[in-house]
Design a protein around this motif. Structure first.
Motif, short mmCIF file in Angstrom:
data_model
loop_
_atom_site.label_atom_id
_atom_site.label_comp_id
_atom_site.label_asym_id
_atom_site.label_seq_id
_atom_site.Cartn_x
_atom_site.Cartn_y
_atom_site.Cartn_z
N GLY A 42 13.84 -11.47 -9.33
CA GLY A 42 12.73 -10.92 -8.56
C GLY A 42 11.57 -10.55 -9.46
N SER A 43 10.50 -10.07 -8.84
CA SER A 43 9.36 -9.63 -9.65
C SER A 43 9.05 -8.18 -9.33
N ALA A 44 8.55 -7.47 -10.33
CA ALA A 44 8.21 -6.06 -10.14
C ALA A 44 7.20 -5.92 -9.01
N ALA A 45 6.26 -6.82 -8.94
CA ALA A 45 5.22 -6.75 -7.90
C ALA A 45 5.82 -6.90 -6.51
N GLN A 46 6.79 -7.81 -6.41
CA GLN A 46 7.40 -8.03 -5.09
C GLN A 46 8.22 -6.82 -4.65
N TYR A 47 9.02 -6.26 -5.58
CA TYR A 47 9.80 -5.06 -5.24
C TYR A 47 8.85 -3.93 -4.83
N PHE A 48 7.75 -3.84 -5.55
CA PHE A 48 6.76 -2.79 -5.27
C PHE A 48 6.24 -2.93 -3.85
N GLU A 49 5.84 -4.13 -3.53
CA GLU A 49 5.32 -4.41 -2.20
C GLU A 49 6.38 -4.16 -1.12
N ASP A 50 7.59 -4.63 -1.39
CA ASP A 50 8.67 -4.45 -0.41
C ASP A 50 9.01 -2.97 -0.21
N GLY A 51 8.87 -2.22 -1.30
CA GLY A 51 9.14 -0.78 -1.21
C GLY A 51 8.14 -0.08 -0.31
N ILE A 52 6.87 -0.40 -0.50
CA ILE A 52 5.83 0.21 0.35
C ILE A 52 6.05 -0.19 1.81
N ARG A 53 6.30 -1.46 2.00
CA ARG A 53 6.48 -1.96 3.37
C ARG A 53 7.70 -1.29 4.03
N ALA A 54 8.77 -1.18 3.25
CA ALA A 54 9.99 -0.56 3.80
C ALA A 54 9.71 0.87 4.24
N HIS A 55 8.97 1.60 3.40
CA HIS A 55 8.71 3.00 3.79
C HIS A 55 7.83 3.07 5.03
N MET A 56 6.80 2.24 5.09
CA MET A 56 5.92 2.29 6.26
C MET A 56 6.69 1.92 7.53
N ASN A 57 7.58 0.95 7.42
CA ASN A 57 8.41 0.58 8.57
C ASN A 57 9.42 1.67 8.92
N GLN A 58 9.90 2.34 7.88
CA GLN A 58 10.91 3.39 8.07
C GLN A 58 10.37 4.52 8.96
N LEU A 59 9.07 4.74 8.92
CA LEU A 59 8.50 5.86 9.67
C LEU A 59 8.71 5.73 11.18
N ALA A 60 8.97 4.50 11.64
CA ALA A 60 9.23 4.31 13.07
C ALA A 60 10.46 5.10 13.52
N ALA A 61 11.34 5.42 12.55
CA ALA A 61 12.54 6.19 12.89
C ALA A 61 12.19 7.59 13.39
N TYR A 62 10.98 8.06 13.08
CA TYR A 62 10.56 9.39 13.55
C TYR A 62 9.99 9.33 14.96
N GLY A 63 9.86 8.13 15.51
CA GLY A 63 9.30 8.01 16.86
C GLY A 63 8.08 7.12 16.86
N SER A 64 7.73 6.64 18.04
CA SER A 64 6.66 5.65 18.14
C SER A 64 5.31 6.23 17.70
N SER A 65 5.12 7.54 17.84
CA SER A 65 3.82 8.11 17.46
C SER A 65 3.66 8.18 15.95
N VAL A 66 4.74 7.96 15.22
CA VAL A 66 4.67 7.98 13.76
C VAL A 66 4.68 6.56 13.20
N ALA A 67 5.12 5.60 14.02
CA ALA A 67 5.25 4.21 13.56
C ALA A 67 3.90 3.64 13.13
N ILE A 68 3.96 2.73 12.18
CA ILE A 68 2.73 2.14 11.64
C ILE A 68 2.69 0.66 12.03
N ALA A 69 1.54 0.21 12.53
CA ALA A 69 1.38 -1.18 12.98
C ALA A 69 1.46 -2.13 11.79
N SER A 70 2.07 -3.30 12.00
CA SER A 70 2.30 -4.21 10.88
C SER A 70 0.99 -4.69 10.27
N GLY A 71 -0.06 -4.81 11.08
CA GLY A 71 -1.35 -5.21 10.55
C GLY A 71 -1.88 -4.20 9.55
#
Lengths: 478, 504
Positions: free
Chosen positions: B372-401
Motif C-alpha cells: 500500500g501507500s501512505a497516501a492511500q491509507y491516509f485518504e482511506d482513514g479520513i474517508r472511513a472516519h467521515m463515513n463512520q459518523l453516520a453511526a451517530y444518526g442521519s443528521s451527523v452523516a456526511i454526504a459522499s460528495g
C-alpha cells in the motif's frame, strides 16, 4: 412471583431470572445457643453468679461458627452487714464482675460467598440478539471470619443514703475486644472495594457514674436532681500485627477524608490531607499561591466522644412540674462536609479573605522557605481545597453542651371528683433540642449526622439540619 | 440457700449451614455475561473529558471544582466523576478476570477465554497509558488469589505482556470452536474478534515508536500481516441504548450540559480546512446568556458560525475574552451537539477502521510495512472516519460528495506526513479521550500551544508543557500506599507532568 429468562441452565432460583415480578429477596440467618447459669447467695449479703454460653452463628463458616464464653460476677451488699451501725446508709453494695461475650458482629447472611446477579435490562448485540449482562458484589467475601469476643472486667459501687434521698452508682471497667469484625477498604485494583476482617485487638477503659439527689422535699415542693457521666477511651492494640501505625480504612467520605483504625491510636481516627507546613509550623504555598497539601494523610483525631453525660433537674410544686435536661458530649472530632462545601463555594465566612481584593495571599511561606507573596485568585484558592481534598479547615471539635429538653406540666388529677370516669389528666408542654449552649463547629449542629453507621463516625455530609420540636402532651387515664 | 443449674454443652450447629445457603442469588454465572458487563463499562468515563479531552484541546470548561482538571492544568483527584482507574478496575478488570478464571480450564469455552484476555489487555493498556505503573500481573486478583493490596508493575514490563496477550489470545481464537453468540461486542464472530485483537496489537506496537522503534516495527508488521480492522463494518464500539447510557453523552445532556465547549484549536482546525465534520460535530447557541438559554431555536450548526472557546480561562477571566470574541456570554461558544453526536444513547467507539488506516499510513511512511501507500491509507482513514459518523444518526452523516471534495483538497504532503496523519488521528479519535491523549503524547501532533492556565507559575505542569499522565487516585495513596510508593520511586513523581516510559 413470576420469573422469566433463566440464565444459568437448570438453576431455578429467583435471581437467576432476568425479569422478576415482583422483586424478590430472601435472607435468613440463625443463632443456636446453649446457656447455663448458676447463682449462690449467702444471707442476701454475698452473691456469686456464673454463666456459660455457647453460640453458633449461621453467618460464619462451619469451622468458625461456634464460640463458648463464660461470665462470673460477685457482689457484697455491705449495708446488710453494717446493719444499724450507720443508719444513714439505706443501701450499699459493691460488685465485681468478669464477662465474655461472643458475637458474629452483624455479618450478614451469605457473606462468605460472592453472589452474582443479572441486570434487568438486556442489550442488543450486532446479531440482533438481546443479550444479558451479569454483575457481582463489591465486597470480597472472607470465608474465614471468626466470631468476635469481648472480655470485660467491671467493678462497681452502689449507694443509697439518707433514706434514699441521695443515690450514687459508680462503675469502672476495662474491656478487651478480640477479633472485632470490620469491613475494611482494600485496593480497588483487586476488583473489589472492601472485605471483612477479624481485626486483632482493641482495649477499652472507662468509668460511668450516676448521682441522684433530692435536695428539697417538703409537703408541696420537691426538687430532684440527677447527673450522669461516662468516660470511655478505646485504643486499637492490634490489627494484623501490633506494629504502631498499622492501619485499615473502615469508612470513606464521598468527597474526601476517611475513618481509620490505627494501631496505637484511639478507635475511629478521622484521616485526610492537611496543609503542608514547615518545621516552624508555617503553611507552605506553591508558586501559584495555592496551599500545598501534606504528602500523606494526617490523623485528625477520633470521631468517638470521650465524655458523655447530662444533668437533670425536676421541680414539683403543687402538681406543677418543671424539668430541664442538659447534656453534653465532649472529646471527639468531626469532618464537616457542609462546611467543606460552603468553603469551596465561597459561602463560608472564612472565604471572605480576599473577597474585596479578588485574590488571596496566604499567610505562610513559599516552597523556598521565604514569605509567601504569590497571589491566588480567590475562587481558585477555595476550590483548590476540593480538588486537592484538603480537609484540615473543616475538622472541628465535635463536642457540645445542649439544653436537650424542657418540660412544663400540670397534673389536673386532684381536681377530678372521685366518681368521674376519668382517673387522671396531665398536660405537659415539651420542647426538645431546645438550645445549643456551647459548640465548636461552624454553621451546623454538631449532632447533624452524616451517616448513621459506626464506620462513618465523625463524617458529616450536607444533610437535613436537626430540628427543635415543641409540643403539648395531654395524658388522660380512664 | 443454694441454687445451681448448668446445662451441658453439646454440638448444636445442625441446620445452620443449610440456613446459610442463599436460595435466591446464583453463585456462578455464564462468564460471557461477565464479559458483556466489562465491555459496557469500558465506555470512557466522564473523567476522560475533564482530563484527556482538555489536554488534547478538543473540549474545555471555564468552570472549576469537580470539573477542574485539564482546563486549569490542575491536579484534581476528586471522585465525583469516577476516575478511569476506579471505573476500570471495579467494573472491567474485575469481570474480565473472573471470566478468564472461569474459562481457563474449560476447553469448550476457549474462544471466550481468549476474548476475555483480549478485552482485559485492552483495559490494562488504557490504564497504563493513563497512569504509568499499575497493578497488572496481580491486578483484579482479589477473588482468585485473595490479593487485596496488589503490587504495581512498571509500564516497561507491562507492554511486552500486553503485546504477548494480544498476539497469543488473538491467534488462539478458533472459528471451529464454540461460538459465543451471547457476546455483546461481535456476537461471537471470530473473524471480527481476530481483526479487533490484531488492531490492538497494531495500536500497542505503534505506541512504542518513540521508545523502542525495533519492537514497534516487528509488532506493527505482525499485526498488519495477520489482518486488522480496515472497514467500518468491523469497528469495535459500544452500542449504547436507553438503558445502558453513553457516560459522556449522559453527562453532556444532564448536569454539565452548559459547561463543556469545543476548544478553538479544534474548531479552527476543522473550520480553516472546510472540514465537513465541523457541521456534523458542532452547534453554537447564538446569543445564549445562560445554560437554559441554549434553546433549540438559538442553535446553529452552520460551520461559519462556530467559535471555539480558547484554552486558559476560568469563569472569571473568560468574561473579557467573551467580549473580545463578540459573544453574549461563554454559553455562546460552540459545543459538541448533545442532541446529535453526544446523545445519551450514542455509540462509543473503541477501535475504528479510520484509526487503523491512519496508523498504517504512518507505519507505511516509516517503512515498517511494505504494501500500500501512505497516501492511500491516509485518504482511506479520513474517508472511513467521515463515513463512520453516520453511526451517530442521519443528521451527523456526511454526504459522499463532501467527503471527496475534502480529500481531494487535503492530500498527504511530503515533509508534513507525521503532522497530517496524527492531526487526522486526533480528529478521528474525537470523544475517545484515552486514545487521543496517548497518540498526542506519542506523536507530538497536532501542534498545539500549551494551555497557558496558571502559568508561568503552575506547580503541577511546568510552563510551556502539557499534562503527560493522570495522578493515582487518593484511595490507592491511602490504602495501597506501600505498593504505590514503590512504583513511584521507579517511575517518577506522581505528578501530571511525569512522562511515562513510552513517552520519554
Amino acid at each position: 412471583m413470576q420469573v422469566t429468562d433463566f440464565v444459568v441452565r437448570d438453576l431455578y432460583t429467583v435471581q437467576n431470572g432476568r425479569a422478576k415480578n415482583p422483586v424478590y429477596t430472601l435472607s435468613e440467618f440463625g443463632i443456636n445457643s446453649v446457656y447455663g447459669s448458676g447463682e449462690v447467695n449467702w444471707k442476701k449479703t454475698l452473691y456469686l453468679n456464673g454463666t456459660l454460653r455457647k453460640d453458633w452463628f449461621s453467618t460464619l463458616s462451619e469451622e468458625n461458627m461456634g464460640i463458648t464464653y463464660p461470665s462470673v460476677s460477685g457482689s457484697y451488699v455491705f449495708s446488710e452487714s453494717i446493719g444499724d451501725a450507720l443508719p444513714w446508709i439505706s443501701f450499699g453494695k459493691i460488685r465485681l464482675g468478669y464477662a465474655e461475650v461472643g458475637s458474629d458482629g452483624d455479618v450478614g447472611p451469605y457473606a462468605d460467598q460472592l453472589f452474582y446477579a443479572i441486570n434487568a435490562n438486556t442489550i442488543v448485540n450486532p446479531a440482533g440478539t438481546p443479550v444479558t449482562v451479569g454483575t457481582s458484589g463489591t465486597t470480597l467475601p472472607n470465608p474465614n471470619l471468626r466470631p468476635m469476643r469481648v472480655k470485660e472486667l467491671e467493678a462497681g459501687l452502689e449507694l443509697r443514703l439518707f433514706n434514699n434521698r441521695v443515690g450514687l452508682d459508680v462503675a469502672v471497667y476495662q474491656k478487651t475486644t478480640i477479633d472485632q469484625i470490620f469491613s475494611v477498604q482494600i485496593s480497588d485494583a483487586s476488583g473489589f472495594l472492601n472485605t471483612r476482617i477479624n481485626s486483632g485487638e482493641s482495649y477499652n477503659k472507662g468509668l460511668e457514674g450516676l448521682i441522684t439527689l433530692t435536695p428539697i422535699q417538703t409537703k408541696n415542693f420537691r426538687w430532684d436532681f440527677s447527673a450522669n457521666t461516662s468516660y470511655n477511651v478505646t485504643k486499637v492494640e492490634k490489627i494484623a500485627t501490633t506494629t504502631p501505625g498499622e492501619r485499615a480504612t473502615i469508612g470513606t467520605h464521598p468527597f474526601n477524608g476517611e475513618v481509620r483504625i490505627v494501631v496505637g491510636e484511639e478507635m475511629g481516627q478521622i484521616a485526610g490531607y492537611g496543609y503542608a507546613t514547615d518545621d516552624q509550623g508555617r503553611r507552605i504555598f506553591q508558586s501559584n499561591g495555592l496551599p500545598l497539601r501534606t504528602t500523606d494523610f494526617v490523623l485528625f483525631g477520633s470521631g468517638l466522644p470521650k465524655w458523655m453525660g447530662g444533668f437533670f433537674n425536676s421541680f414539683n410544686y403543687r402538681g406543677i412540674n418543671l424539668s430541664i435536661l442538659i447534656d453534653y458530649k465532649l472529646g471527639n472530632k468531626m469532618l464537616s462536609g457542609t462546611n467543606f462545601n460552603a468553603t469551596r463555594h465561597g459561602l463560608h465566612q472564612n472565604t471572605l479573605e480576599g473577597r474585596e481584593e479578588g485574590f488571596v495571599i496566604g499567610d505562610g511561606v513559599n516552597q523556598a522557605g521565604e514569605k509567601n507573596t504569590a497571589q491566588a485568585a480567590v475562587q481558585t484558592y477555595w476550590e483548590h481545597l476540593r480538588s486537592q481534598q484538603i480537609i484540615e479547615s473543616v475538622i472541628y471539635n465535635a463536642g457540645f453542651w445542649k439544653i436537650r429538653q424542657v418540660s412544663l406540666g400540670y397534673d389536673f388529677t386532684k381536681h377530678l371528683s372521685a366518681n368521674c370516669p376519668i382517673k387522671g389528666i396531665k398536660l405537659d408542654f415539651v420542647a426538645s433540642n431546645v438550645l445549643v449552649l456551647k459548640k465548636w463547629v461552624d454553621n451546623i449542629d454538631p449532632e447533624t449526622v452524616g451517616y448513621g453507621v459506626d464506620n462513618m463516625i465523625g463524617l458529616e455530609s450536607p444533610g437535613v439540619p436537626t430540628t427543635r420540636s415543641m409540643g403539648l402532651n395531654l395524658n388522660i387515664k380512664f | 440457700m443454694l441454687a445451681l443449674a448448668m446445662a451441658s454443652v453439646v454440638s448444636c450447629d445442625k441446620g445452620l449451614e443449610e440456613l446459610n445457603v442463599n436460595r435466591v442469588n446464583p453463585t456462578t454465572l455464564d462468564p460471557v455475561l461477565l464479559l458483556n458487563n466489562a465491555i459496557i463499562n469500558t465506555s470512557f468515563p466522564t473523567k476522560t473529558v475533564i482530563y484527556e479531552a482538555c489536554v488534547v484541546q478538543q473540549m474545555v470548561t471555564p468552570n472549576g471544582g469537580v470539573l477542574g482538571g485539564g482546563n486549569f492544568n490542575q491536579d484534581n483527584r476528586d471522585v465525583t466523576n469516577a476516575p478511569t482507574w476506579a471505573g476500570y478496575y471495579q467494573n472491567v478488570i474485575k469481570y474480565t478476570h473472573d471470566a478468564i478464571s472461569k474459562t481457563k480450564d474449560d476447553p469448550t469455552r476457549a474462544n471466550l477465554y481468549n476474548m476475555a484476555r483480549i478485552w482485559q489487555a485492552y483495559a490494562f493498556m488504557i490504564l497504563t497509558d493513563t497512569y504509568g505503573a499499575i497493578p497488572y500481573f496481580n491486578g483484579g486478583a482479589g477473588l482468585t488469589d485473595l490479593i487485596l493490596l496488589p503490587q504495581y508493575d512498571q509500564q516497561e514490563t507491562i507492554y511486552p505482556d500486553l503485546i504477548k496477550e494480544f498476539d497469543e489470545a488473538t491467534a488462539a481464537l478458533d472459528a471451529g470452536g464454540k461460538i459465543e453468540t451471547s457476546d455483546l461486542l461481535y456476537a461471537g464472530n471470530i473473524a471480527q474478534w481476530k481483526k479487533f485483537g490484531y488492531s490492538l496489537l497494531l495500536r500497542a506496537g505503534m505506541r512504542l515508536s518513540k521508545v523502542d522503534a525495533a519492537t514497534a516495527q516487528t509488532t506493527v508488521k505482525k499485526a498488519f500481516d495477520a489482518g486488522v480492522i480496515m472497514l467500518n463494518a468491523d469497528n469495535t464500539y459500544m452500542r449504547h441504548d436507553a438503558n445502558y447510557l453513553n457516560p459522556i453523552g449522559n453527562m453532556l445532556n444532564s448536569t454539565e450540559a452548559a459547561n463543556w465547549y469545543l476548544v478553538n484549536s479544534f474548531v479552527d482546525t476543522l473550520k480553516n480546512n472546510s472540514d465537513p465534520r465541523l457541521q456534523a460535530i458542532a452547534i453554537r447557541y447564538k446569543g445564549a446568556t445562560s445554560g437554559p438559554d441554549q434553546t433549540v431555536d438559538k442553535g446553529s450548526t452552520v460551520p461559519a458560525d462556530q467559535i471555539g472557546m480558547p484554552m486558559g480561562y476560568d469563569n472569571g477571566t473568560i468574561v473579557a475574552r467573551v467580549a473580545a470574541d463578540g459573544l453574549a456570554s461563554f454559553y455562546d461558544y460552540s459545543q459538541v451537539d448533545r442532541r446529535r453526536m453526544a446523545g445519551t444513547a450514542s455509540p462509543m467507539f473503541f477501535v475504528t477502521a479510520a484509526q487503523n488506516q491512519l496508523l498504517l499510513s504512518e507505519a507505511r511512511f516509516r517503512g515498517w510495512i511494505t504494501t500500500g501507500s501512505a497516501a492511500q491509507y491516509f485518504e482511506d482513514g479520513i474517508r472511513a472516519h467521515m463515513n463512520q459518523l453516520a453511526a451517530y444518526g442521519s443528521s451527523v452523516a456526511i454526504a459522499s460528495g463532501d467527503i471527496d471534495t475534502y480529500i481531494t483538497a487535503h492530500p498527504l504532503v511530503t515533509g508534513r506526513e507525521y503532522e497530517q496523519i496524527n492531526t487526522q488521528y486526533w480528529i478521528a479519535s474525537f470523544l475517545n479521550g484515552p486514545e487521543t491523549f496517548a497518540n498526542f503524547r506519542r506523536s507530538g501532533y497536532p501542534a498545539l500551544a500549551p494551555n497557558p492556565y496558571g502559568q508561568p507559575n503552575n506547580p503541577d505542569v511546568p510552563n510551556g508543557t502539557f499534562i503527560r499522565r493522570i495522578g493515582y487516585p487518593t484511595s490507592e495513596l491511602s490504602i495501597n500506599s506501600e505498593n504505590v510508593e514503590a512504583a513511584i520511586a521507579v517511575m517518577g513523581p506522581d505528578k501530571l507532568s511525569t512522562h511515562l516510559w513510552w513517552d520519554k
